[in-house]
Design a protein around this motif. Structure first.
Motif, short mmCIF file in Angstrom:
data_model
loop_
_atom_site.label_atom_id
_atom_site.label_comp_id
_atom_site.label_asym_id
_atom_site.label_seq_id
_atom_site.Cartn_x
_atom_site.Cartn_y
_atom_site.Cartn_z
N PHE A 1 -4.00 -0.37 7.24
CA PHE A 1 -2.87 0.55 7.28
C PHE A 1 -3.38 1.92 7.70
CE2 PHE A 1 -0.03 -2.27 4.99
CZ PHE A 1 -0.92 -3.08 4.31
N GLN A 2 -2.66 2.55 8.61
CA GLN A 2 -3.04 3.88 9.06
C GLN A 2 -1.85 4.82 8.96
OE1 GLN A 2 -5.39 3.83 12.56
NE2 GLN A 2 -5.76 6.03 12.51
N PHE A 3 -2.09 6.01 8.49
CA PHE A 3 -1.08 7.06 8.41
C PHE A 3 -1.41 8.07 9.50
CE2 PHE A 3 2.49 8.90 6.84
CZ PHE A 3 2.46 9.76 5.76
N GLY A 4 -0.45 8.42 10.33
CA GLY A 4 -0.70 9.34 11.43
C GLY A 4 -1.16 10.71 10.96
N ASP A 5 -1.92 11.37 11.81
CA ASP A 5 -2.45 12.70 11.46
C ASP A 5 -1.33 13.67 11.09
OD1 ASP A 5 -5.12 12.60 13.96
OD2 ASP A 5 -5.01 11.81 11.92
N ALA A 6 -0.23 13.59 11.82
CA ALA A 6 0.90 14.50 11.58
C ALA A 6 1.86 13.97 10.51
CB ALA A 6 1.66 14.73 12.88
N ARG A 7 1.56 12.82 9.94
CA ARG A 7 2.37 12.18 8.88
C ARG A 7 3.80 11.90 9.35
NH1 ARG A 7 1.23 16.39 5.50
NH2 ARG A 7 3.23 16.15 4.44
N LYS A 8 3.94 11.56 10.64
CA LYS A 8 5.25 11.16 11.15
C LYS A 8 5.28 9.67 11.51
CE LYS A 8 6.96 15.43 13.19
NZ LYS A 8 7.51 16.02 14.44
N ASP A 9 4.15 8.99 11.41
CA ASP A 9 4.12 7.59 11.81
C ASP A 9 3.03 6.85 11.04
OD1 ASP A 9 2.57 9.33 13.98
OD2 ASP A 9 1.53 7.42 13.74
N LEU B 1 8.14 -4.16 5.66
CA LEU B 1 9.03 -3.01 5.52
C LEU B 1 8.23 -1.75 5.22
CD1 LEU B 1 11.40 -4.94 3.17
CD2 LEU B 1 12.21 -3.94 5.30
N CYS B 2 8.53 -0.69 5.95
CA CYS B 2 7.97 0.59 5.54
C CYS B 2 9.04 1.35 4.76
CB CYS B 2 7.46 1.40 6.73
SG CYS B 2 8.69 1.97 7.91
N ALA B 3 8.59 2.23 3.88
CA ALA B 3 9.53 2.93 2.99
C ALA B 3 9.09 4.35 2.75
CB ALA B 3 9.62 2.18 1.66
N ASP B 4 10.07 5.23 2.63
CA ASP B 4 9.84 6.62 2.23
C ASP B 4 10.13 6.71 0.74
OD1 ASP B 4 11.48 9.78 3.14
OD2 ASP B 4 9.84 9.32 1.77
N PRO B 5 9.10 6.91 -0.09
CA PRO B 5 9.30 6.85 -1.54
C PRO B 5 9.67 8.18 -2.18
CG PRO B 5 6.97 6.99 -1.06
CD PRO B 5 7.68 7.02 0.26
N SER B 6 9.87 9.21 -1.36
CA SER B 6 10.03 10.54 -1.96
C SER B 6 11.20 11.31 -1.35
CB SER B 6 8.74 11.33 -1.82
OG SER B 6 8.33 11.37 -0.48
N GLY B 7 12.26 10.61 -0.97
CA GLY B 7 13.41 11.30 -0.42
C GLY B 7 14.27 11.93 -1.49
N ALA B 8 15.13 12.82 -1.05
CA ALA B 8 16.19 13.42 -1.87
C ALA B 8 15.71 13.88 -3.23
CB ALA B 8 17.34 12.44 -2.02
N GLY B 9 14.81 14.80 -3.28
CA GLY B 9 14.33 15.30 -4.56
C GLY B 9 13.38 14.34 -5.24
N VAL C 1 0.84 -1.20 0.00
CA VAL C 1 0.00 0.00 0.00
C VAL C 1 0.87 1.25 0.00
CG1 VAL C 1 -0.15 0.40 2.49
CG2 VAL C 1 -2.13 0.89 1.06
N THR C 2 0.30 2.35 -0.49
CA THR C 2 0.90 3.68 -0.36
C THR C 2 -0.12 4.56 0.35
OG1 THR C 2 2.11 3.44 -2.43
CG2 THR C 2 1.82 5.67 -1.59
N VAL C 3 0.33 5.26 1.40
CA VAL C 3 -0.54 6.22 2.09
C VAL C 3 0.04 7.61 1.89
CG1 VAL C 3 -1.63 4.69 3.75
CG2 VAL C 3 0.61 5.65 4.28
N VAL C 4 -0.86 8.57 1.71
CA VAL C 4 -0.43 9.90 1.31
C VAL C 4 -0.96 10.99 2.25
CG1 VAL C 4 -0.49 11.60 -0.56
CG2 VAL C 4 -0.32 9.17 -1.10
N THR C 5 -2.19 10.84 2.69
CA THR C 5 -2.87 11.89 3.46
C THR C 5 -2.83 11.58 4.95
OG1 THR C 5 -4.37 12.18 1.58
CG2 THR C 5 -5.03 13.17 3.68
N GLY C 6 -2.52 12.59 5.79
CA GLY C 6 -2.53 12.40 7.22
C GLY C 6 -3.89 11.90 7.69
N GLY C 7 -3.88 10.85 8.57
CA GLY C 7 -5.12 10.29 9.06
C GLY C 7 -5.73 9.23 8.16
N GLU C 8 -5.12 9.01 7.01
CA GLU C 8 -5.66 8.06 6.04
C GLU C 8 -5.64 6.63 6.58
OE1 GLU C 8 -3.50 8.29 2.38
OE2 GLU C 8 -4.83 6.91 1.31
N VAL C 9 -6.71 5.89 6.28
CA VAL C 9 -6.80 4.47 6.61
C VAL C 9 -7.08 3.70 5.33
CG1 VAL C 9 -8.02 2.69 7.92
CG2 VAL C 9 -7.63 4.94 8.95
#
Lengths: 112, 113
Positions: free
Chosen positions: A63-71, A88-96, A47-55
């Motif tokens: 899958f839940q994305f924290g309101d502040a998008r930090k967890d 595994l969790c992943a950050d898909p948008s690092g470094a540009g 899954v990919t989560v994008v919006t804070g609070g998204e389930v």
């Protein structure tokens, strides 16, 4: 590179139990992905989560994305042996935006 | 079906040898990656590429180099293999930046003796 911390590192449970695994960062994520890796294979996107609070739900996985998008969290209901693997969790948008960085993962074993 | 193919599943090399790990994708993806995976350390990014001939260092580039002469092929090079480079190496590709799905090869288990 944003540091992604996953917990627990290992989890062994009986079939039918519920579980939750976590992914945290001190920084805000633009978005976050969850992958599962089975033994002898490469990771596969769940899954990919994008919006804070998204389930998002994928059968017995929530899958839940924290309101502040930090967890983010992944909850599995009534675990099955087929759920065994490395999550595994992943950050898909690092470094540009072209960098894809992973946490260390949670190794889940579901015992029949 | 989407496919990322790594040239070898298992490889044994001697210390000091030059080692080439090849990865080919058949999806016309812009973005390609090389990771190594070690127990307890997860997937650590070695190098990535966002276009032909373009490459960027990841978190652990020391001792490695890469080549991307064609869009479909991304090679990882160990100039002088050492025992601490014994690991599982995973290649991945994705269509572009941000939230696109990454597809992985099955990995190459490299042992340096």
């Amino acid at each position: 590179t944003q540091l992604l911390e996953q917990s627990p590192q290992f989890l062994s449970i009986q079939e039918g139990e519920n579980l939750t695994v976590y992914c945290n960062s001190s920084s805000v994520f633009s978005s976050l992905q969850w992958y599962r890796q089975e033994p002898g294979e490469g990771p596969v996107l769940l899954v990919t989560v994008v919006t804070g609070g998204e389930v998002k739900k994928l059968k017995r996985l929530t899958f839940q994305f924290g309101d502040a998008r930090k967890d983010s969290s992944l909850h599995i209901t009534a675990a099955q042996p087929g759920d065994t693997g490395l999550y595994l969790c992943a950050d898909p948008s690092g470094a540009g935006s072209y960098q894809l960085t992973f946490g260390k993962g949670t190794k889940l074993s579901v015992i029949p | 079906d989407v496919k990322v193919t790594q040239s070898s599943r298992y490889l044994v090399k001697r210390t000091g040898e030059k080692v080439f790990l090849e990865c080919v994708q058949d999806m016309d993806h812009e973005n390609m990656f090389w990771y190594r995976q070690d127990p307890g350390l997860g997937l650590r990014l070695i190098y990535f590429s966002y276009d032909v001939k373009m490459k960027e260092k990841g978190d652990i580039p020391e001792g490695y180099s890469v080549s991307r002469e064609k869009k479909e092929r991304f090679s990882l090079i160990l100039e002088s293999a050492s025992t601490n480079q014994t690991s599982m190496y995973l290649c991945a590709s994705r269509p572009g930046p941000l939230n696109t799905e990454a597809f992985f090869g099955q990995g190459t288990r490299l042992t340096v003796v």
